[in-house]
Design a protein around this motif. Structure first.
Motif, mmCIF file in Angstrom:
data_model
loop_
_atom_site.group_PDB
_atom_site.id
_atom_site.type_symbol
_atom_site.label_atom_id
_atom_site.label_comp_id
_atom_site.label_asym_id
_atom_site.label_seq_id
_atom_site.Cartn_x
_atom_site.Cartn_y
_atom_site.Cartn_z
ATOM 1 N N GLU A 1 13.933 9.929 12.064
ATOM 2 C CA GLU A 1 13.785 9.309 13.167
ATOM 3 C C GLU A 1 14.867 9.579 14.350
ATOM 4 O O GLU A 1 14.901 9.927 15.507
ATOM 5 N N LYS A 2 16.351 9.437 13.798
ATOM 6 C CA LYS A 2 17.344 9.539 14.478
ATOM 7 C C LYS A 2 17.702 10.907 14.832
ATOM 8 O O LYS A 2 18.178 11.472 16.227
ATOM 9 N N GLU A 3 17.661 11.855 13.805
ATOM 10 C CA GLU A 3 17.909 13.317 13.995
ATOM 11 C C GLU A 3 16.931 14.171 14.798
ATOM 12 O O GLU A 3 17.208 15.282 15.125
ATOM 13 N N GLY A 4 15.654 13.820 14.623
ATOM 14 C CA GLY A 4 14.629 14.479 15.012
ATOM 15 C C GLY A 4 14.167 15.688 13.976
ATOM 16 O O GLY A 4 13.491 16.351 14.442
ATOM 17 N N LYS A 5 14.818 15.697 12.586
ATOM 18 C CA LYS A 5 14.653 16.684 11.969
ATOM 19 C C LYS A 5 14.397 16.038 10.496
ATOM 20 O O LYS A 5 15.197 15.104 10.261
ATOM 21 N N LYS A 6 13.615 16.488 9.529
ATOM 22 C CA LYS A 6 13.336 16.087 8.142
ATOM 23 C C LYS A 6 14.836 16.367 7.555
ATOM 24 O O LYS A 6 15.323 17.839 7.593
ATOM 25 N N PRO A 7 15.257 15.599 6.844
ATOM 26 C CA PRO A 7 16.594 15.656 6.120
ATOM 27 C C PRO A 7 16.671 16.400 4.810
ATOM 28 O O PRO A 7 15.448 16.163 4.174
ATOM 29 N N GLN B 1 29.239 17.790 9.376
ATOM 30 C CA GLN B 1 27.843 18.085 9.357
ATOM 31 C C GLN B 1 27.202 16.704 9.277
ATOM 32 O O GLN B 1 27.823 15.588 9.111
ATOM 33 N N ASN B 2 25.594 16.377 9.534
ATOM 34 C CA ASN B 2 25.136 15.370 9.754
ATOM 35 C C ASN B 2 24.842 14.764 8.287
ATOM 36 O O ASN B 2 23.973 15.030 7.722
ATOM 37 N N LEU B 3 26.083 14.275 7.537
ATOM 38 C CA LEU B 3 25.666 13.870 6.358
ATOM 39 C C LEU B 3 25.588 12.216 6.399
ATOM 40 O O LEU B 3 26.369 11.587 6.936
ATOM 41 N N TYR B 4 24.306 11.747 5.560
ATOM 42 C CA TYR B 4 24.120 10.436 5.214
ATOM 43 C C TYR B 4 24.422 10.382 3.591
ATOM 44 O O TYR B 4 24.194 11.188 2.858
ATOM 45 N N LEU B 5 24.527 9.130 3.349
ATOM 46 C CA LEU B 5 24.655 8.578 1.827
ATOM 47 C C LEU B 5 23.879 7.488 1.501
ATOM 48 O O LEU B 5 23.765 6.647 2.217
ATOM 49 N N ALA B 6 23.344 7.309 0.321
ATOM 50 C CA ALA B 6 22.549 6.245 -0.229
ATOM 51 C C ALA B 6 23.165 5.936 -1.521
ATOM 52 O O ALA B 6 23.029 6.909 -2.526
ATOM 53 N N SER C 1 22.891 26.363 7.616
ATOM 54 C CA SER C 1 21.548 27.661 7.428
ATOM 55 C C SER C 1 20.405 26.897 8.207
ATOM 56 O O SER C 1 19.516 27.672 8.619
ATOM 57 N N ASN C 2 20.059 25.754 7.622
ATOM 58 C CA ASN C 2 18.771 24.944 7.958
ATOM 59 C C ASN C 2 18.957 23.955 9.274
ATOM 60 O O ASN C 2 18.035 23.557 9.680
ATOM 61 N N ASP C 3 20.334 23.954 9.638
ATOM 62 C CA ASP C 3 20.640 23.030 10.625
ATOM 63 C C ASP C 3 19.834 21.767 10.560
ATOM 64 O O ASP C 3 19.265 21.278 11.430
ATOM 65 N N ARG C 4 19.975 21.230 9.335
ATOM 66 C CA ARG C 4 19.146 19.907 9.009
ATOM 67 C C ARG C 4 20.288 18.758 8.543
ATOM 68 O O ARG C 4 21.406 19.288 8.093
ATOM 69 N N PRO C 5 19.967 17.551 8.982
ATOM 70 C CA PRO C 5 21.008 16.402 8.263
ATOM 71 C C PRO C 5 20.561 16.525 6.719
ATOM 72 O O PRO C 5 19.818 17.254 6.349
ATOM 73 N N CYS C 6 21.570 15.731 6.057
ATOM 74 C CA CYS C 6 21.377 15.633 4.495
ATOM 75 C C CYS C 6 21.581 14.220 4.174
ATOM 76 O O CYS C 6 22.385 13.483 4.778
#
Length: 187
Positions: free
Chosen positions: A99-105, A2-7, A130-135
């Motif tokens: 901005e990239k995904e069009g959804k609040k992560p 899924q759309n996983l980002y890391l910081a 279930s939320n179809d959101r990036p993280c």
């Protein structure tokens, strides 16, 4: 994946007295975490620090591997570091993803000393699905993420617990990232 980002967050961080501090960026964290992120399919690896001197260091390290000559010497390192980016704050990373995904992560946090948490990496994957959101998955440096960041989170991952009978729990952030990402990609 899924759309996983890391910081990797260097501010706001707690020191051992609980004060808010900014920790130093390290060369090993930049390289090794980028390699883990690339290996496990993370879309972007954010290095979070507001300090100009730290920005200069990170830009120098990343720029070194963007150079064609150095990239030819070690293309795997260049490939891994291509997903690393520098931002001033967690909020900047969240805004970039939205901005990239069009959804609040979703904002998920990790910590070795959490007293309460929401669940496992599988629970996080279920929540994302279930939320179809990036993280955006945050890792702290120093003595952990400051309370102001934890309060904004949507999900707190359970700490990594080892087998030591004394309860010793002090992994390097590089090790913790690799373990969590491995768990995240398992079925």
């Amino acid at each position: 994946m899924q759309n996983l980002y890391l910081a990797l967050v260097h501010h706001p961080i707690k020191n051992k007295r609980g004060d808010t501090v900014t920790t130093s960026v390290t060369n090993l964290d930049i390289h090794d975490i980028a390699r883990s992120c690339k290996t496990f399919g993370v879309k972007k690896y954010f290095i979070v620090t507001p300090l100009k001197a730290q920005h200069d260091l990170v830009k120098k390290i990343l720029g070194h591997w963007e150079d064609d000559k150095n990239g030819v010497y070690n293309p795997d390192r260049q490939n891994a570091l291509s997903i690393a980016t520098l931002v001033d704050s967690v909020e900047d990373a969240l805004a970039s993803i939205e901005e990239k995904e069009g959804k609040k992560p979703l904002l998920a946090v990790t910590g070795a000393n959490f007293e309460s948490f929401h669940g496992t990496t599988n629970d996080l994957k279920d929540l994302m699905g279930s939320n179809d959101r990036p993280c955006l998955l945050l890792f702290g440096t120093g003595w952990g993420l400051h309370q102001s960041v934890l309060e904004k989170s949507d999900f707190m991952l359970d700490p990594i617990l080892g087998a030591d009978e004394s309860g010793y729990n002090h992994l390097s952030v590089r090790s913790a990232v690799a373990i969590y990402l491995d768990r995240y990609t398992q079925k």
